[in-house]
Design a protein around this motif. Sequence first.
Motif, mmCIF file in Angstrom:
data_model
loop_
_atom_site.group_PDB
_atom_site.id
_atom_site.type_symbol
_atom_site.label_atom_id
_atom_site.label_comp_id
_atom_site.label_asym_id
_atom_site.label_seq_id
_atom_site.Cartn_x
_atom_site.Cartn_y
_atom_site.Cartn_z
ATOM 1 N N VAL A 1 11.691 49.499 29.740
ATOM 2 C CA VAL A 1 12.674 48.417 29.706
ATOM 3 C C VAL A 1 13.764 48.623 30.774
ATOM 4 O O VAL A 1 14.166 47.693 31.461
ATOM 5 C CB VAL A 1 13.297 48.305 28.294
ATOM 6 N N LEU A 2 14.252 49.855 30.945
ATOM 7 C CA LEU A 2 15.391 50.110 31.824
ATOM 8 C C LEU A 2 15.016 50.292 33.300
ATOM 9 O O LEU A 2 15.823 49.987 34.170
ATOM 10 C CB LEU A 2 16.151 51.343 31.343
ATOM 11 N N THR A 3 13.816 50.760 33.605
ATOM 12 C CA THR A 3 13.437 51.017 34.997
ATOM 13 C C THR A 3 13.498 49.766 35.862
ATOM 14 O O THR A 3 14.050 49.809 36.960
ATOM 15 C CB THR A 3 12.041 51.680 35.066
ATOM 16 N N PRO A 4 12.976 48.621 35.439
ATOM 17 C CA PRO A 4 13.098 47.421 36.295
ATOM 18 C C PRO A 4 14.553 47.032 36.547
ATOM 19 O O PRO A 4 14.890 46.525 37.611
ATOM 20 C CB PRO A 4 12.365 46.336 35.518
ATOM 21 N N MET A 5 15.436 47.270 35.590
ATOM 22 C CA MET A 5 16.857 46.938 35.777
ATOM 23 C C MET A 5 17.479 47.819 36.853
ATOM 24 O O MET A 5 18.277 47.358 37.661
ATOM 25 C CB MET A 5 17.615 47.100 34.462
ATOM 26 N N LEU A 6 17.133 49.085 36.857
ATOM 27 C CA LEU A 6 17.675 50.001 37.860
ATOM 28 C C LEU A 6 17.148 49.670 39.249
ATOM 29 O O LEU A 6 17.864 49.753 40.238
ATOM 30 C CB LEU A 6 17.334 51.448 37.494
ATOM 31 N N ALA A 7 15.895 49.318 39.346
ATOM 32 C CA ALA A 7 15.285 49.012 40.637
ATOM 33 C C ALA A 7 15.884 47.746 41.234
ATOM 34 O O ALA A 7 15.935 47.590 42.443
ATOM 35 C CB ALA A 7 13.783 48.870 40.486
ATOM 36 N N SER A 8 16.333 46.808 40.421
ATOM 37 C CA SER A 8 16.883 45.567 40.952
ATOM 38 C C SER A 8 18.343 45.712 41.383
ATOM 39 O O SER A 8 18.912 44.780 41.912
ATOM 40 C CB SER A 8 16.748 44.458 39.919
ATOM 41 N N ALA A 9 18.943 46.854 41.169
ATOM 42 C CA ALA A 9 20.344 47.055 41.533
ATOM 43 C C ALA A 9 20.475 47.584 42.956
ATOM 44 O O ALA A 9 21.138 48.567 43.214
ATOM 45 C CB ALA A 9 21.006 48.018 40.545
ATOM 46 N N ALA A 10 19.822 46.941 43.912
ATOM 47 C CA ALA A 10 19.872 47.347 45.312
ATOM 48 C C ALA A 10 21.197 46.907 45.930
ATOM 49 O O ALA A 10 21.785 45.901 45.514
ATOM 50 C CB ALA A 10 18.703 46.743 46.059
ATOM 51 N N PRO A 11 21.694 47.643 46.951
ATOM 52 C CA PRO A 11 22.948 47.241 47.591
ATOM 53 C C PRO A 11 22.764 45.980 48.413
ATOM 54 O O PRO A 11 21.662 45.651 48.838
ATOM 55 C CB PRO A 11 23.279 48.440 48.485
ATOM 56 N N GLY A 12 23.855 45.298 48.643
ATOM 57 C CA GLY A 12 23.820 44.090 49.459
ATOM 58 C C GLY A 12 23.703 44.452 50.931
ATOM 59 O O GLY A 12 23.431 45.591 51.292
#
Length: 145
Positions: free
Chosen positions: A18-29
């Motif tokens: 559940v949490l891994t996709p959330m972390l991967a989508s937090a890329a810098p701008g």
Amino acid sequence: MYRDEIKLITTSLICNLVLTPMLASAAPGPLPNSPLFLSTAVKPNIIMALDDSGSMDSEVLMPTNDAALWWNTNISSFTGKDINDRNEPGVLNFNKRGSANDTWKKYIYLFPNGQSGSYNGQRIYGDSADAHFAVPPYDSLSYAR
């Protein structure tokens, strides 16, 4: 005990899924092209210079007039003559004139370079026979290394 271990492993796997996709989508701008503290742009001001002069071939850097070790033939030593040509024991020789001659021999290499010449491989330059030698590998000259 066995059931508790299975519950723990199952719970940790579910949390990871559940949490891994959330972390991967937090890329810098997008990264800025200028410092963040500047309000106006500044033109680039970098100069790249290459020095391929003869002095860049030197392998020693000593606190003398031209960073070389100077051998004085009158006192047979790399030390003992200060900037005013006075006897000063323990001080590296300082050749005010800055050129090699019968009295002053210039040492700028740490290792003989294998070039042939009047001094059998001790220098690379085709100039005066008094200049551009390799420092002898003696314990007393270990400070040059």
